[in-house]
Structure formats: structure tokens, C-alpha cells
Design an enzyme around this catalytic site. Structure first.
Site, mmCIF file in Angstrom:
data_model
loop_
_atom_site.group_PDB
_atom_site.id
_atom_site.type_symbol
_atom_site.label_atom_id
_atom_site.label_comp_id
_atom_site.label_asym_id
_atom_site.label_seq_id
_atom_site.Cartn_x
_atom_site.Cartn_y
_atom_site.Cartn_z
ATOM 1 N N ASP A 121 8.077 27.800 -16.827
ATOM 2 C CA ASP A 121 7.400 29.034 -16.418
ATOM 3 C C ASP A 121 7.306 30.018 -17.589
ATOM 4 O O ASP A 121 8.165 30.051 -18.464
ATOM 5 C CB ASP A 121 8.173 29.674 -15.253
ATOM 6 C CG ASP A 121 7.299 30.624 -14.451
ATOM 7 O OD1 ASP A 121 6.071 30.652 -14.671
ATOM 8 O OD2 ASP A 121 7.852 31.339 -13.591
ATOM 9 N N ASN A 140 -0.667 26.193 -7.261
ATOM 10 C CA ASN A 140 -1.396 26.593 -8.479
ATOM 11 C C ASN A 140 -2.914 26.419 -8.348
ATOM 12 O O ASN A 140 -3.675 26.952 -9.165
ATOM 13 C CB ASN A 140 -0.881 25.841 -9.716
ATOM 14 C CG ASN A 140 0.481 26.314 -10.194
ATOM 15 O OD1 ASN A 140 1.287 25.535 -10.716
ATOM 16 N ND2 ASN A 140 0.776 27.609 -10.028
HETATM 17 C C1 IPE Z 1 5.861 27.303 -10.664
HETATM 18 O O1 IPE Z 1 5.460 28.372 -11.448
HETATM 19 C C2 IPE Z 1 4.999 26.104 -10.928
HETATM 20 C C3 IPE Z 1 5.092 25.539 -12.270
HETATM 21 C C4 IPE Z 1 5.895 25.904 -13.225
HETATM 22 C C5 IPE Z 1 4.191 24.467 -12.520
HETATM 23 P P1 IPE Z 1 4.513 29.519 -10.870
HETATM 24 O O2 IPE Z 1 4.406 30.513 -11.950
HETATM 25 O O3 IPE Z 1 3.255 28.924 -10.348
HETATM 26 O O4 IPE Z 1 5.370 30.034 -9.658
HETATM 27 P P2 IPE Z 1 5.361 31.452 -8.921
HETATM 28 O O5 IPE Z 1 3.938 31.717 -8.492
HETATM 29 O O6 IPE Z 1 5.843 32.462 -9.917
HETATM 30 O O7 IPE Z 1 6.300 31.270 -7.777
HETATM 31 C C1 IPE Z 2 3.734 28.149 -15.990
HETATM 32 O O1 IPE Z 2 3.367 29.332 -16.626
HETATM 33 C C2 IPE Z 2 2.630 27.111 -16.037
HETATM 34 C C3 IPE Z 2 2.023 26.793 -14.755
HETATM 35 C C4 IPE Z 2 2.389 27.278 -13.617
HETATM 36 C C5 IPE Z 2 0.924 25.869 -14.776
HETATM 37 P P1 IPE Z 2 2.579 30.468 -15.847
HETATM 38 O O2 IPE Z 2 1.117 30.234 -16.025
HETATM 39 O O3 IPE Z 2 3.046 30.546 -14.446
HETATM 40 O O4 IPE Z 2 3.007 31.738 -16.668
HETATM 41 P P2 IPE Z 2 3.368 33.179 -16.088
HETATM 42 O O5 IPE Z 2 4.384 33.010 -15.032
HETATM 43 O O6 IPE Z 2 2.082 33.748 -15.557
HETATM 44 O O7 IPE Z 2 3.878 33.920 -17.282
HETATM 45 MG MG MG Z 3 4.539 31.596 -13.569
#
Ligand code: IPE
Ligand code: IPE
Ligand code: MG
Length: 245
Positions: free
Chosen positions: A16, A64
Site C-alpha cells: 500500500d 480496486n
Molecule cells: C488494498 O489497498 C489493496 C491492495 C494493496 C492491492 P487499498 O489501498 O485498495 O485499500 P483501502 O482502500 O485503503 O482499504
Molecule cells: C496500493 O497503493 C496499490 C493498489 C491498491 C493497486 P495505492 O494505490 O492504494 O496507494 P495509496 O493508498 O493511494 O497511497
Molecule cells: Mg491504498
């Protein structure tokens, strides 16, 4: 670096913080996803060289799909590019690659093909199993297992935790011992819900694109300092997830 004692058998990462990494640099979110590839490859190699048998990486959740389609499209393209680029090296290093999830028809067919090819190419490797949770949702896996049990005609009174687990996708995967969620967020986000039931969690502040082997060693040190009791009053005989008998 080969670590032999107190090593978790199965490490899982919720990767994340890509978007925030990009925002800190006034770049588009997708630049963070691009930069994530280096972290992924570093951690795979570090885990393999440490002797970890099972590594799972959360790459794309069932939730996602809610993101803007432009971001989703670029993510799919980046995953495909990474697979094509790194497949030979992953295979040469004895890594068995497989994908958990993958049921949405919006996943581009060429990506599905590349994933299938990688899974077949590396299917007999045994040094480490790398599971990429992609279009993954823990609740969906549990629902799928329930459906599978019903289809198999298993009577209700014969449904135990062990039989249920055998109907989950990737049923041979051991329970997760250690979950690392980067970026400081502290939630499960629907990740491998069944398998993390007794996992230890660590929440490094570092954003995923900056995560490297040194961060993994720190997480493994934290894991070694934990006492796992699985509800008992004694510490588990092995920190590798073996429950006291
Ligand atoms: C969880 O991260 C999914 C992945 C790392 C692929 P998100 O960034 O999508 O999760 P939330 O929305 O903060 O819970
Ligand atoms: C995790 O990074 C990757 C995926 C969920 C695909 P994020 O895209 O969720 O990054 P933040 O949480 O917005 O920083
Ligand atoms: Mg995220």
C-alpha cells in the site's frame, strides 16, 4: 542471506502507498504503481534468499475496480509488462508463481494469457511459492468455498474447519504467519481473510515503492520478537506457525 531460525513460513504483503508516494513527488498516481515494481522484485528476491517458502503479494483487490478506469487500465498494463519482463528470472530462481482471484471478465485476455503462461512455466518450481493476489477478495474466496462444498454434496454436519479450508482456492497454501502492510494504514481490506486468522501483523510507515530488503529484515526481526500462543497460555513451540498441541 539465509535465516534459519524463527522464520515465518508464509509472509504476505499488502503493498500500500503507491498513490501517496507519487503525490509526494507531484506525480500522477500511476507513477507510484510504476515505481512499485522495483520494490516487488527486491522483496521477492530477499524472501527467496532468506528461505521463506511462501510469499503472497496483494496487487489488486475486488474493490480496486472502483478506481477510475484509466488507473485500472494502467495497472493492468504494468502488471502485464512486469510479468513479461521478469518471467525468465523468476523461473530461473526456482519460484513457483500463481495468482489468487482472477475471476473478473474485465481482466484483459492478453494479461490472462500471460498469467497462465507464467503459472505453467513455473509450476514445478519448489524454492518458493509466490502468490499474487490479483482481483482478489477474501470474502469472495469464502463464498466460493461454500459453493464448492454444496456442489460436492457434503452434508452440513461434516463441514469442519478442515473440510472448509480444503474447498478454498489454493487450498494447499499454509496459513499466513506474518502480514506486512506498508504506508501506515492498519486494516485488512478484504485480504486472505481465512488464511490470516492467526497471523502476526506489522505496519511499517514506509510507502510500498520505497520498501526494500532491509525493511523486510526489520519486519522479520519484529516477528521473531512476538510470542505466538494461539489462544494457549504457553508460547507456541515453533514460531513458524505450529500450534501448541
Ligand atoms: C488494498 O489497498 C489493496 C491492495 C494493496 C492491492 P487499498 O489501498 O485498495 O485499500 P483501502 O482502500 O485503503 O482499504
Ligand atoms: C496500493 O497503493 C496499490 C493498489 C491498491 C493497486 P495505492 O494505490 O492504494 O496507494 P495509496 O493508498 O493511494 O497511497
Ligand atoms: Mg491504498
Amino acid at each position: 542471506m539465509e535465516i534459519t531460525s524463527g522464520l515465518p513460513r508464509h509472509v504476505a504483503c499488502v503493498m500500500d502507498g503507491n498513490g501517496r508516494w507519487a503525490a509526494q513527488r507531484s506525480l500522477p498516481r500511476t507513477a507510484g504503481h510504476e515505481a512499485a515494481e522495483a520494490a516487488v522484485m527486491d522483496v521477492i528476491e530477499a524472501a527467496r534468499s532468506a528461505g521463506i517458502g511462501w510469499l503472497s503479494l496483494y496487487a489488486f483487490s475486488t474493490e480496486n475496480w472502483r478506481r477510475p478506469s484509466s488507473e485500472v487500465e494502467i495497472l493492468m498494463r504494468l502488471v502485464r509488462g512486469a510479468i513479461r519482463k521478469h518471467a525468465p528470472a523468476l523461473h530461473a530462481r526456482g519460484i513457483r508463481c500463481r495468482f489468487l482471484g482472477m475471476s473478473d471478465t474485465r481482466i484483459p485476455p492478453p494479461l490472462v494469457q500471460d498469467i497462465t503462461d507464467l503459472t505453467v512455466l513455473t509450476g514445478d518450481n519448489r524454492r518458493m511459492t509466490l502468490t499474487v493476489a490479483f482481483d482478489h477478495g477474501g470474502r469472495r474466496d469464502i463464498v466460493q468455498a461454500a459453493r464448492s462444498l454444496i456442489r460436492a454434496g457434503i452434508p452440513a454436519d461434516q463441514v469442519t474447519e478442515a473440510t472448509f479450508a480444503r474447498h478454498l482456492p489454493h487450498a494447499d497454501t499454509p496459513d499466513v504467519d506474518l502480514v506486512i502492510r506498508t504506508s501506515g494504514e492498519q486494516r485488512i481490506s478484504n485480504f486472505m481473510l481465512w488464511q490470516v486468522a492467526y497471523a502476526e501483523w506489522v505496519f511499517p510507515q514506509v510507502l510500498w515503492p520505497d520498501f526494500r530488503a532491509s525493511h523486510l529484515w526489520e519486519c522479520l526481526d519484529t516477528y521473531r520478537s512476538r510470542q505466538r500462543r494461539f489462544g494457549d497460555v504457553r508460547e507456541s513451540t515453533a514460531i513458524t506457525g505450529e500450534e501448541p498441541r
